[in-house]
Write a protein that holds these residues in place. Structure first.
Motif, short mmCIF file in Angstrom:
data_model
loop_
_atom_site.label_atom_id
_atom_site.label_comp_id
_atom_site.label_asym_id
_atom_site.label_seq_id
_atom_site.Cartn_x
_atom_site.Cartn_y
_atom_site.Cartn_z
N ARG A 192 0.83 -1.20 0.00
CA ARG A 192 0.00 0.00 0.00
C ARG A 192 0.88 1.26 0.00
N HIS A 196 0.89 4.06 -3.16
CA HIS A 196 0.74 5.51 -3.00
C HIS A 196 1.86 6.25 -3.75
N ASP A 210 -5.75 7.84 2.10
CA ASP A 210 -6.37 6.63 2.66
C ASP A 210 -7.87 6.82 2.69
N SER A 215 -8.80 0.94 6.14
CA SER A 215 -7.35 1.12 6.01
C SER A 215 -6.77 0.38 4.83
N VAL A 218 -6.96 2.45 -0.99
CA VAL A 218 -6.30 3.68 -1.41
C VAL A 218 -7.32 4.46 -2.25
N ASN A 240 2.26 5.02 9.14
CA ASN A 240 1.39 3.85 8.99
C ASN A 240 2.21 2.61 8.68
#
Length: 528
Positions: A192, A196, A210, A215, A218, A240
């Protein structure tokens, strides 16, 4: 309660709150291996430092697969302890150039299977962790902005394929889609973080953040300047990622922060693995190891040592049959301690364990350790005051203060390890020296068989025809000396460095030679 990757984030605040409210914490751990072989046997010869030096290079191959923590909270109005137990499943992880490894012994596997260990939770749902050295490395790389490139270059084929698939979905959406936003479902926290960064590099006109309340998702905005939305700050993405990588290490940090007394049973190997798994590789110096442990956990009690010492106050009919954790817990929980008939606190579990619960499950054993600590503390406090009455946690801890930061040592020359300051002196009898009278090379196994009936002993070679004997008691030593006083096979005597060691003999011959030379010189001078 069992804690895995699936529910760790959701339960983190509850765990923190329970820990903060506790007066002390029961601790236990299960391992992937037990050090075995002749060089790792517990011997009556060993000092604590020698034993530490024996294992420090090999124990790093072992890891904790389960850690049990039971937070004991005291309800003063009801004079009751409420125990909140957690079993944390741990699993090693790979991240960038960090690839944690371990060994699993077949004998340990068999032992864990016998006690219904869940290997699926270990492999699929085990919480990640980092020791302090690994954490510093990762944070340094993130600070230099080099971690993203490093991670992207070390992805395995499956994750690389998944990354390309997500980027293709974004490209297709931007070309032919009309919606202002899209979601990518990315379960892996590491992937993740990479998604990003990769989407922002490939498609500079978009905005990523987010998804609120989920959680794993994306959220991507087509227009990075859309009103009311902002790119998730890189610092937040990195935090995170770090929280995920730290995993159970965050719980260890909470224990260090709140400095609650830690209660375990027979904790030597536990604290060694706590160092390797959450602080870093074991230091060369034994004193440095003790200092590191004390800085992180300033108050530790070992119920194995406490029960051994306090058991000496009971008669043969009163004492527990053994002080292994199961026997000790059942002795107290079944009301067999005659010293604790009045004023005993109620101890209850906030959530009962599974009815199939067995010993050697970390959560249950951590509860049993804390339970025994409460009973031993109550007994010690009442002994001090001369009256059996209700006793609160502060008074219990104060009554057991003489045992604080002393860790039980199994079958060694020294009874316990003192985490603070020097270890105590040897408590075993002086060694014996044995010489074979009829053999050119002493047979240590034969000697051991000849002495087996006298009590607990250890033997090690000390030259071609000689060996040393360490015994657990002076009674055993006296019996051996008496029985072998006129032996035609072995000459056994108390060991003397000067009489029996090579260095001692050389020194004695040296002194004798010098003394003889001096006498001859004086005689020669007098004659002249």
């Amino acid at each position: 309660m069992e804690i895995t990757r699936k529910n760790f984030a959701a339960q983190f605040d509850n765990i923190t709150r329970d820990l903060k409210k506790s007066c002390f914490v029961g601790f236990d751990a299960e391992f992937t291996a037990i050090l075995s072989g002749d060089c790792f046997k517990y011997r009556l010869f060993d000092t604590n430092e020698e034993r530490y030096n024996q294992i420090k290079n090999d124990v790093g191959q072992m890891i904790m697969t389960q850690v049990g923590l039971t937070m004991f909270q005291y309800e003063r109005d009801l004079d009751t302890y409420v125990a909140k137990g957690y079993t944390f499943h741990l699993g090693p992880q790979v991240f960038g150039d960090i690839d944690q490894s371990f060994i699993f012994q077949a004998s340990t596997l068999k032992f864990l299977c016998r006690h219904n260990f869940d290997f699926n939770k270990f492999t699929y749902e085990g919480l990640p962790y980092l020791n302090k050295e690994e954490e510093i490395r990762v944070r340094h790389l993130l600070k230099e902005n080099s971690q993203f490139n490093n991670l992207a270059s070390t992805l395995d084929m499956a994750d690389e394929k998944m990354l390309q698939q997500h980027c293709s979905e974004v490209s297709k959406w931007l070309c032919i889609g009309d919606d202002g936003t899209m979601y990518l479902d990315v379960e892996s926290p590491t992937l993740r973080y990479i998604v990003h960064n990769e989407v922002r590099i490939r498609f500079p006109g978009v905005l990523t953040t987010d998804s609120l309340g989920n959680s794993h998702k994306v959220l991507i905005y087509r227009d990075k300047y859309v009103e009311g939305a902002n790119n998730a700050p890189v610092a937040i993405l990195e935090d995170n990622l770090m929280n995920h990588l730290l995993g159970f290490s965050q719980i260890i940090s909470l224990l260090a922060t709140y400095q609650k007394p830690i209660i375990g049973h027979n904790m030597f190997l536990d604290i060694v693995l706590l160092h390797t798994q959450f602080i870093g590789p074991l230091p060369m110096k034994y004193s440095k190891f003790k200092k590191n442990i004390h800085e992180m956990f300033p108050v530790i009690f070992d119920t194995k040592l406490i029960s051994h010492e306090m058991g000496k106050k009971l008669t043969f009919d009163e004492v527990w049959k053994s002080n292994v954790l199961q026997d000790l817990y059942e002795f107290f929980s079944e009301g067999k301690c005659k010293k604790l008939q009045t004023g005993v606190n109620l101890i209850k579990l906030s959530t009962p364990f599974d009815v199939k619960q067995t010993y050697h499950e970390a959560g249950w054993d951590s509860y049993c350790s804390g339970y025994c600590f409460i009973r031993l503390g109550h007994w010690a406090a009442c002994e001090n005051s001369g009256k059996y009455r209700p006793v609160g946690p502060t008074e219990k801890i104060a009554a057991l203060a003489p045992y604080c930061n002393r860790i039980n040592i199994i079958r060694g020359a020294i009874p316990y390890m003192s985490i603070v300051g020097d270890d105590p002196p040897r408590h075993r009898p002086e060694w014996l020296h044995v010489k074979a009278l009829n053999e050119r090379v002493i047979n240590v196994g034969k000697v051991a068989s000849a002495l087996a009936s006298f009590g607990s002993i250890d033997i090690k070679p000390y030259g071609n025809r000689t060996a040393l004997i360490a015994a657990n008691s002076q009674f055993t030593v006296n019996n051996i000396l008496k029985q072998f006083k006129n032996s035609q096979e072995y000459r056994i005597s108390p060991f003397s460095v000067y009489r029996h060691s090579v260095a001692g003999q050389v020194a004695m011959w040296g002194v004798a030679t010098i003394a003889g030379s001096l006498v001859l010189y004086l005689l020669h001078k007098k004659v002249k």
